[in-house]
Design an enzyme around this catalytic site. Sequence first.
Site, PDB file in Angstrom:
ATOM      1  N   GLU A  73     -34.717 -32.165 -50.717  1.00  0.00           N
ATOM      2  CA  GLU A  73     -34.954 -31.263 -51.855  1.00  0.00           C
ATOM      3  C   GLU A  73     -34.625 -29.837 -51.440  1.00  0.00           C
ATOM      4  O   GLU A  73     -34.680 -29.502 -50.255  1.00  0.00           O
ATOM      5  CB  GLU A  73     -36.439 -31.303 -52.276  1.00  0.00           C
ATOM      6  CG  GLU A  73     -36.877 -32.568 -52.971  1.00  0.00           C
ATOM      7  CD  GLU A  73     -38.374 -32.566 -53.286  1.00  0.00           C
ATOM      8  OE1 GLU A  73     -39.067 -31.598 -52.928  1.00  0.00           O
ATOM      9  OE2 GLU A  73     -38.836 -33.545 -53.877  1.00  0.00           O
ATOM     10  N   LYS A  78     -41.551 -42.374 -53.688  1.00  0.00           N
ATOM     11  CA  LYS A  78     -41.166 -40.993 -54.015  1.00  0.00           C
ATOM     12  C   LYS A  78     -39.837 -40.946 -54.773  1.00  0.00           C
ATOM     13  O   LYS A  78     -39.704 -40.233 -55.766  1.00  0.00           O
ATOM     14  CB  LYS A  78     -41.056 -40.149 -52.747  1.00  0.00           C
ATOM     15  CG  LYS A  78     -42.279 -40.218 -51.844  1.00  0.00           C
ATOM     16  CD  LYS A  78     -43.437 -39.382 -52.360  1.00  0.00           C
ATOM     17  CE  LYS A  78     -44.662 -39.522 -51.494  1.00  0.00           C
ATOM     18  NZ  LYS A  78     -45.498 -40.702 -51.780  1.00  0.00           N
ATOM     19  N   ARG A 121     -54.286 -43.169 -57.866  1.00  0.00           N
ATOM     20  CA  ARG A 121     -55.689 -43.442 -57.491  1.00  0.00           C
ATOM     21  C   ARG A 121     -56.583 -42.334 -58.033  1.00  0.00           C
ATOM     22  O   ARG A 121     -56.099 -41.305 -58.501  1.00  0.00           O
ATOM     23  CB  ARG A 121     -55.806 -43.453 -55.967  1.00  0.00           C
ATOM     24  CG  ARG A 121     -55.346 -42.114 -55.373  1.00  0.00           C
ATOM     25  CD  ARG A 121     -55.807 -41.854 -53.974  1.00  0.00           C
ATOM     26  NE  ARG A 121     -55.578 -40.466 -53.627  1.00  0.00           N
ATOM     27  CZ  ARG A 121     -54.449 -39.958 -53.177  1.00  0.00           C
ATOM     28  NH1 ARG A 121     -53.395 -40.748 -53.021  1.00  0.00           N
ATOM     29  NH2 ARG A 121     -54.348 -38.677 -52.889  1.00  0.00           N
TER      30      ARG A 121
HETATM   31  C1  MV4 Z   1     -42.330 -29.026 -50.761  1.00  0.00           C
HETATM   32  C2  MV4 Z   1     -42.524 -27.692 -50.349  1.00  0.00           C
HETATM   33  C3  MV4 Z   1     -41.539 -26.789 -50.631  1.00  0.00           C
HETATM   34  N1  MV4 Z   1     -40.423 -27.181 -51.279  1.00  0.00           N
HETATM   35  N2  MV4 Z   1     -41.203 -29.358 -51.403  1.00  0.00           N
HETATM   36  C4  MV4 Z   1     -46.272 -30.866 -48.777  1.00  0.00           C
HETATM   37  C5  MV4 Z   1     -46.952 -32.168 -49.039  1.00  0.00           C
HETATM   38  C6  MV4 Z   1     -46.062 -32.924 -49.932  1.00  0.00           C
HETATM   39  N3  MV4 Z   1     -46.815 -33.576 -50.974  1.00  0.00           N
HETATM   40  C7  MV4 Z   1     -45.081 -31.931 -50.463  1.00  0.00           C
HETATM   41  N4  MV4 Z   1     -45.211 -30.723 -49.713  1.00  0.00           N
HETATM   42  C8  MV4 Z   1     -44.371 -29.682 -49.890  1.00  0.00           C
HETATM   43  N5  MV4 Z   1     -43.233 -29.968 -50.544  1.00  0.00           N
HETATM   44  C9  MV4 Z   1     -40.277 -28.458 -51.636  1.00  0.00           C
HETATM   45  N6  MV4 Z   1     -39.155 -28.825 -52.265  1.00  0.00           N
HETATM   46  C10 MV4 Z   1     -43.695 -27.383 -49.691  1.00  0.00           C
HETATM   47  C11 MV4 Z   1     -44.615 -28.374 -49.442  1.00  0.00           C
HETATM   48  C12 MV4 Z   1     -45.761 -27.971 -48.699  1.00  0.00           C
HETATM   49  C13 MV4 Z   1     -47.016 -28.008 -49.250  1.00  0.00           C
HETATM   50  C14 MV4 Z   1     -47.240 -28.483 -50.528  1.00  0.00           C
HETATM   51  C15 MV4 Z   1     -48.502 -28.516 -51.045  1.00  0.00           C
HETATM   52  C16 MV4 Z   1     -49.558 -28.062 -50.278  1.00  0.00           C
HETATM   53  C17 MV4 Z   1     -49.382 -27.607 -48.989  1.00  0.00           C
HETATM   54  C18 MV4 Z   1     -48.098 -27.575 -48.460  1.00  0.00           C
HETATM   55  C19 MV4 Z   1     -47.929 -27.094 -47.175  1.00  0.00           C
HETATM   56  C20 MV4 Z   1     -46.691 -27.056 -46.658  1.00  0.00           C
HETATM   57  C21 MV4 Z   1     -45.598 -27.502 -47.413  1.00  0.00           C
END
Ligand code: MV4
Length: 510
Positions: A200, A116, A292
Amino acid sequence: MFKKVLIANRGEIAVRIARACREMGVRAVAVYSDVDRASLHVRLADEAYPIGPAPSRESYLVIEKILGVARYAGCDAVHPGYGFLAENPALARACVGAGITFIGPSAAAMEQLGSKTAARHIARDVGAPTVPGTLDPIDNADEAAKIAREIGFPVILKAVAGGGGKGMRSVASEGELASAWRDAASEAQNAFGDARLYMEKYLERPRHIEIQVLADHHGHFVYLGERECSVQRRHQKVIEEAPSPIMTPELRKAMGEAAVKLARAGNYTNAGTVEFLVDAQRNFYFLEMNTRLQVEHPVTEMVTSLDLVKLQMRIAAGEPLPFGQEEIALRGHAVECRIYAEDPDNNFFPSPGKIVDCRVPSGPGIRLDEGIYAGWTVPNEYDPMLGKLIAWGGDRQEALARMGRALEEYYASGIKTNVSLFRRILSSSDFQRGAIYTRWLDDFLSAETAAKSRDGGEEQTQAEQAAAIAAFLWHTSHRSGANAPETPAITKSRWKTQSWREQVKREPQP
Ligand code: MV4
């Protein structure tokens, strides 16, 4: 082109890859654990080899076993699918060592873009927008507090080795930071053996939109548009669609070019996906790259008329991409529902077991990527995804109408499925309008639960009632012969009933 491909996976994705192999005249070699002997991917392959006990640690995750079969069977390539070893650079390296082509990126590209923080560095270097925050792991909670004050709350802590939302904690204020740090670090240590965290700015209600990229070994890179993946539950995608309801040609171009720049900088080859968060003002931020083929790749296939698995194989075999960016056209709209053996009325608890009977939808615009058949037992050792139902339409409305119709046709007995959940989501006005964000499904389910307890518990919604009646009618009208329910006793003599029972017992298993 390859002569024989080993498919290092199981379930619907192994079936999907075997189908591409068959269409290309390539022999498909399956591997299976003890509980997968009768699985569909084994039946559809040209050859199949056992690789050990049910737990994936002792079978699908053992590189030596996979490569042992590949050598023994004379395979010239390995396709990892998704999950299991798909993003493990050690498999890509072992393949190179064995003189077998790995159908995916190089181990080095996987390591660079799979980390990441390393990927965040690359994104910043190429000018792809990233969420404000740290580019490197943070030393301790005190350091984290200092950085959070600079960024401004709310912030989110994420595991460097992260995935699936593990080791991730949002932090609303300084008072919560110390405990969030401890929780996230220990969760990351347990899940990945790596406790390192970075930070973040926390975005409220973002959308999750990802860009599909392809890269060949001749320096050609293309993007195939986006997938909207905001409908998730506990970091598991539930519904995906292409294009995103909020996309504009300008935003697609900007996100696509950012994704390609990132892939190019990481020396990426083969199929990959760049994930972004998109806020209400359509600002986009690079999140991470998945090195992938993804579960939701079919929606991209439906709107581009391309076959991503065949393209992966052609790229891996050294062929140049057969088209340039300007030749890629998007047509219509596609939506995908991930069908699981789980109980939506019991907190989505897995519901493995024998599929007594099932009927699969078809007709205009419908595609089913399945890993099951009637008479097969869903093992409880693995992810209980039964398959993916994909609907294509000339526009979003037609795609959703076709999906709704196909869900009504879907029927499986013996196990519980989450099909009723999709009916509810599809009939919600938020979803119909495309007004979705990453926590939308959680909010929707909480609102439903609240409404039910207000209305006094057990009452079904109209849609649920209609679904239950339709399922009952279909079920009763499709039973026949020995499987028919017993008719009232007065019409049958005792010996007839008895011989009927004997017949039922003798009914051969499919
Ligand atoms: C975040 C976010 C809000 N702000 N980053 C969830 C999985 C991971 N790949 C990144 N995720 C998130 N990152 C910041 N800076 C909110 C999420 C997140 C989310 C993202 C995509 C789909 C569903 C989610 C559910 C909760 C939080």
